[in-house]
Each structure stands twice: as structure tokens, then as C-alpha cells.
Write a protein that holds these residues in place. Sequence first.
Motif, PDB file in Angstrom:
ATOM      1  N   ARG A   3       0.848  -1.192   0.000  1.00 14.20           N
ATOM      2  CA  ARG A   3       0.000   0.000   0.000  1.00 14.20           C
ATOM      3  C   ARG A   3       0.882   1.239   0.000  1.00 14.20           C
ATOM      4  O   ARG A   3       1.834   1.334   0.757  1.00 14.20           O
ATOM      5  CB  ARG A   3      -0.865  -0.024   1.239  1.00 14.20           C
ATOM      6  CG  ARG A   3      -1.926   1.008   1.196  1.00 14.20           C
ATOM      7  CD  ARG A   3      -2.916   0.747   2.267  1.00 14.20           C
ATOM      8  NE  ARG A   3      -4.009   1.679   2.063  1.00 14.20           N
ATOM      9  CZ  ARG A   3      -5.065   1.730   2.793  1.00 14.20           C
ATOM     10  NH1 ARG A   3      -5.202   0.903   3.788  1.00 14.20           N
ATOM     11  NH2 ARG A   3      -6.002   2.582   2.561  1.00 14.20           N
ATOM     12  N   LYS A   4       0.560   2.178  -0.866  1.00 12.55           N
ATOM     13  CA  LYS A   4       1.359   3.393  -0.977  1.00 12.55           C
ATOM     14  C   LYS A   4       1.181   4.230   0.286  1.00 12.55           C
ATOM     15  O   LYS A   4       0.074   4.510   0.713  1.00 12.55           O
ATOM     16  CB  LYS A   4       0.903   4.181  -2.194  1.00 12.55           C
ATOM     17  CG  LYS A   4       1.717   5.411  -2.451  1.00 12.55           C
ATOM     18  CD  LYS A   4       1.213   6.127  -3.677  1.00 12.55           C
ATOM     19  CE  LYS A   4       1.988   7.400  -3.871  1.00 12.55           C
ATOM     20  NZ  LYS A   4       1.505   8.160  -4.999  1.00 12.55           N
ATOM     21  N   GLN A   5       2.298   4.627   0.882  1.00 14.96           N
ATOM     22  CA  GLN A   5       2.259   5.448   2.083  1.00 14.96           C
ATOM     23  C   GLN A   5       2.019   6.899   1.700  1.00 14.96           C
ATOM     24  O   GLN A   5       2.664   7.428   0.796  1.00 14.96           O
ATOM     25  CB  GLN A   5       3.580   5.316   2.855  1.00 14.96           C
ATOM     26  CG  GLN A   5       3.815   3.934   3.399  1.00 14.96           C
ATOM     27  CD  GLN A   5       2.788   3.554   4.445  1.00 14.96           C
ATOM     28  OE1 GLN A   5       2.333   4.382   5.217  1.00 14.96           O
ATOM     29  NE2 GLN A   5       2.418   2.290   4.461  1.00 14.96           N
ATOM     30  N   ARG A   6       1.096   7.526   2.389  1.00 16.02           N
ATOM     31  CA  ARG A   6       0.788   8.928   2.129  1.00 16.02           C
ATOM     32  C   ARG A   6       1.153   9.757   3.344  1.00 16.02           C
ATOM     33  O   ARG A   6       1.086   9.302   4.470  1.00 16.02           O
ATOM     34  CB  ARG A   6      -0.687   9.094   1.819  1.00 16.02           C
ATOM     35  CG  ARG A   6      -1.076   8.496   0.506  1.00 16.02           C
ATOM     36  CD  ARG A   6      -2.460   8.959   0.122  1.00 16.02           C
ATOM     37  NE  ARG A   6      -2.755   8.652  -1.247  1.00 16.02           N
ATOM     38  CZ  ARG A   6      -3.301   7.532  -1.667  1.00 16.02           C
ATOM     39  NH1 ARG A   6      -3.608   6.600  -0.803  1.00 16.02           N
ATOM     40  NH2 ARG A   6      -3.540   7.333  -2.935  1.00 16.02           N
ATOM     41  N   HIS A   7       1.477  10.978   3.079  1.00 15.98           N
ATOM     42  CA  HIS A   7       1.803  11.927   4.130  1.00 15.98           C
ATOM     43  C   HIS A   7       0.516  12.348   4.824  1.00 15.98           C
ATOM     44  O   HIS A   7      -0.522  12.470   4.179  1.00 15.98           O
ATOM     45  CB  HIS A   7       2.510  13.142   3.509  1.00 15.98           C
ATOM     46  CG  HIS A   7       3.256  13.941   4.508  1.00 15.98           C
ATOM     47  ND1 HIS A   7       2.664  14.966   5.196  1.00 15.98           N
ATOM     48  CD2 HIS A   7       4.531  13.869   4.936  1.00 15.98           C
ATOM     49  CE1 HIS A   7       3.544  15.494   6.017  1.00 15.98           C
ATOM     50  NE2 HIS A   7       4.694  14.850   5.865  1.00 15.98           N
ATOM     51  N   GLN A  10      -1.591  15.047   3.266  1.00 15.17           N
ATOM     52  CA  GLN A  10      -2.439  14.718   2.122  1.00 15.17           C
ATOM     53  C   GLN A  10      -3.850  14.363   2.580  1.00 15.17           C
ATOM     54  O   GLN A  10      -4.825  14.734   1.928  1.00 15.17           O
ATOM     55  CB  GLN A  10      -1.848  13.567   1.323  1.00 15.17           C
ATOM     56  CG  GLN A  10      -0.625  13.948   0.530  1.00 15.17           C
ATOM     57  CD  GLN A  10      -0.042  12.783  -0.219  1.00 15.17           C
ATOM     58  OE1 GLN A  10      -0.072  11.645   0.257  1.00 15.17           O
ATOM     59  NE2 GLN A  10       0.489  13.045  -1.393  1.00 15.17           N
ATOM     60  N   ALA A  11      -3.967  13.669   3.686  1.00 10.19           N
ATOM     61  CA  ALA A  11      -5.283  13.344   4.228  1.00 10.19           C
ATOM     62  C   ALA A  11      -5.986  14.608   4.712  1.00 10.19           C
ATOM     63  O   ALA A  11      -7.201  14.762   4.521  1.00 10.19           O
ATOM     64  CB  ALA A  11      -5.151  12.344   5.374  1.00 10.19           C
ATOM     65  N   LEU A  14      -7.311  16.349   1.704  1.00 12.18           N
ATOM     66  CA  LEU A  14      -8.525  15.691   1.208  1.00 12.18           C
ATOM     67  C   LEU A  14      -9.734  16.092   2.041  1.00 12.18           C
ATOM     68  O   LEU A  14     -10.798  16.416   1.500  1.00 12.18           O
ATOM     69  CB  LEU A  14      -8.355  14.175   1.223  1.00 12.18           C
ATOM     70  CG  LEU A  14      -9.586  13.372   0.804  1.00 12.18           C
ATOM     71  CD1 LEU A  14      -9.921  13.638  -0.655  1.00 12.18           C
ATOM     72  CD2 LEU A  14      -9.378  11.904   1.074  1.00 12.18           C
ATOM     73  N   PHE A  69      -8.178  10.622  -5.046  1.00 13.97           N
ATOM     74  CA  PHE A  69      -7.182  10.482  -3.984  1.00 13.97           C
ATOM     75  C   PHE A  69      -6.734   9.028  -3.840  1.00 13.97           C
ATOM     76  O   PHE A  69      -5.550   8.748  -3.682  1.00 13.97           O
ATOM     77  CB  PHE A  69      -7.773  10.971  -2.663  1.00 13.97           C
ATOM     78  CG  PHE A  69      -6.824  10.890  -1.499  1.00 13.97           C
ATOM     79  CD1 PHE A  69      -5.786  11.788  -1.361  1.00 13.97           C
ATOM     80  CD2 PHE A  69      -6.978   9.912  -0.530  1.00 13.97           C
ATOM     81  CE1 PHE A  69      -4.919  11.730  -0.276  1.00 13.97           C
ATOM     82  CE2 PHE A  69      -6.130   9.837   0.535  1.00 13.97           C
ATOM     83  CZ  PHE A  69      -5.090  10.743   0.675  1.00 13.97           C
ATOM     84  N   PHE A  70      -7.670   8.099  -3.920  1.00 14.05           N
ATOM     85  CA  PHE A  70      -7.327   6.703  -3.708  1.00 14.05           C
ATOM     86  C   PHE A  70      -6.900   5.963  -4.983  1.00 14.05           C
ATOM     87  O   PHE A  70      -6.461   4.834  -4.921  1.00 14.05           O
ATOM     88  CB  PHE A  70      -8.493   5.961  -3.050  1.00 14.05           C
ATOM     89  CG  PHE A  70      -8.618   6.283  -1.598  1.00 14.05           C
ATOM     90  CD1 PHE A  70      -7.644   5.917  -0.681  1.00 14.05           C
ATOM     91  CD2 PHE A  70      -9.721   6.980  -1.125  1.00 14.05           C
ATOM     92  CE1 PHE A  70      -7.757   6.220   0.638  1.00 14.05           C
ATOM     93  CE2 PHE A  70      -9.833   7.289   0.207  1.00 14.05           C
ATOM     94  CZ  PHE A  70      -8.849   6.912   1.104  1.00 14.05           C
ATOM     95  N   GLY A  72      -4.440   6.950  -6.846  1.00  9.85           N
ATOM     96  CA  GLY A  72      -2.990   7.051  -6.915  1.00  9.85           C
ATOM     97  C   GLY A  72      -2.494   7.961  -8.024  1.00  9.85           C
ATOM     98  O   GLY A  72      -1.331   7.957  -8.356  1.00  9.85           O
TER      99      GLY A  72
END
Length: 73
Positions: A3-7, A10-11, A14, A69-70, A72
Motif C-alpha cells: 500500500r502506498k504510504q501517504r503523508h 495529504q489526508a 482531502l 485520492f485513492f 494514486g
Amino acid sequence: MSRKQRHPLQAMALMTAILSQLAGSVLIGLFLGKWLDERFVTEPLFLIVGLLLGLATGVYAMLRSVRHFFSGE
């Protein structure tokens, strides 16, 4: 499947986008409906229609933002 790690920012971005899209579209629908009601003297009709259209537009924009957002991109 990794799973791509997001900062965390970024959440937060969103959530801010979702809030602004929902609130903004509902407010625009309300104000436009109120203006149309005053113009055509149909007191609650266009206010309710504007509210519903603004809510539908906000939910649609929110779903597009979440999907983007999901995905990618």
C-alpha cells in the motif's frame, strides 16, 4: 500488495477539499434558490430545489475527489 504510504498532510488536504466542496455547493444552491424565490415570488420552492441540487453537486464532487485520492494519480 504493498500500500502506498501517504503523508498525513495529504489526508488533511482531502478532508479540507471535501468540506469546502460540500459546504460551498450547498451555500451556493441556497443563495441562488433564495434569490430566485425573491425574483419570482415563489417563497420556499427554489430554496428547496437549490438546497437539493447543491447537496447533490457537493456529494458528486466529494466522490470524485475521494476516487482521485485513492486511485494514486
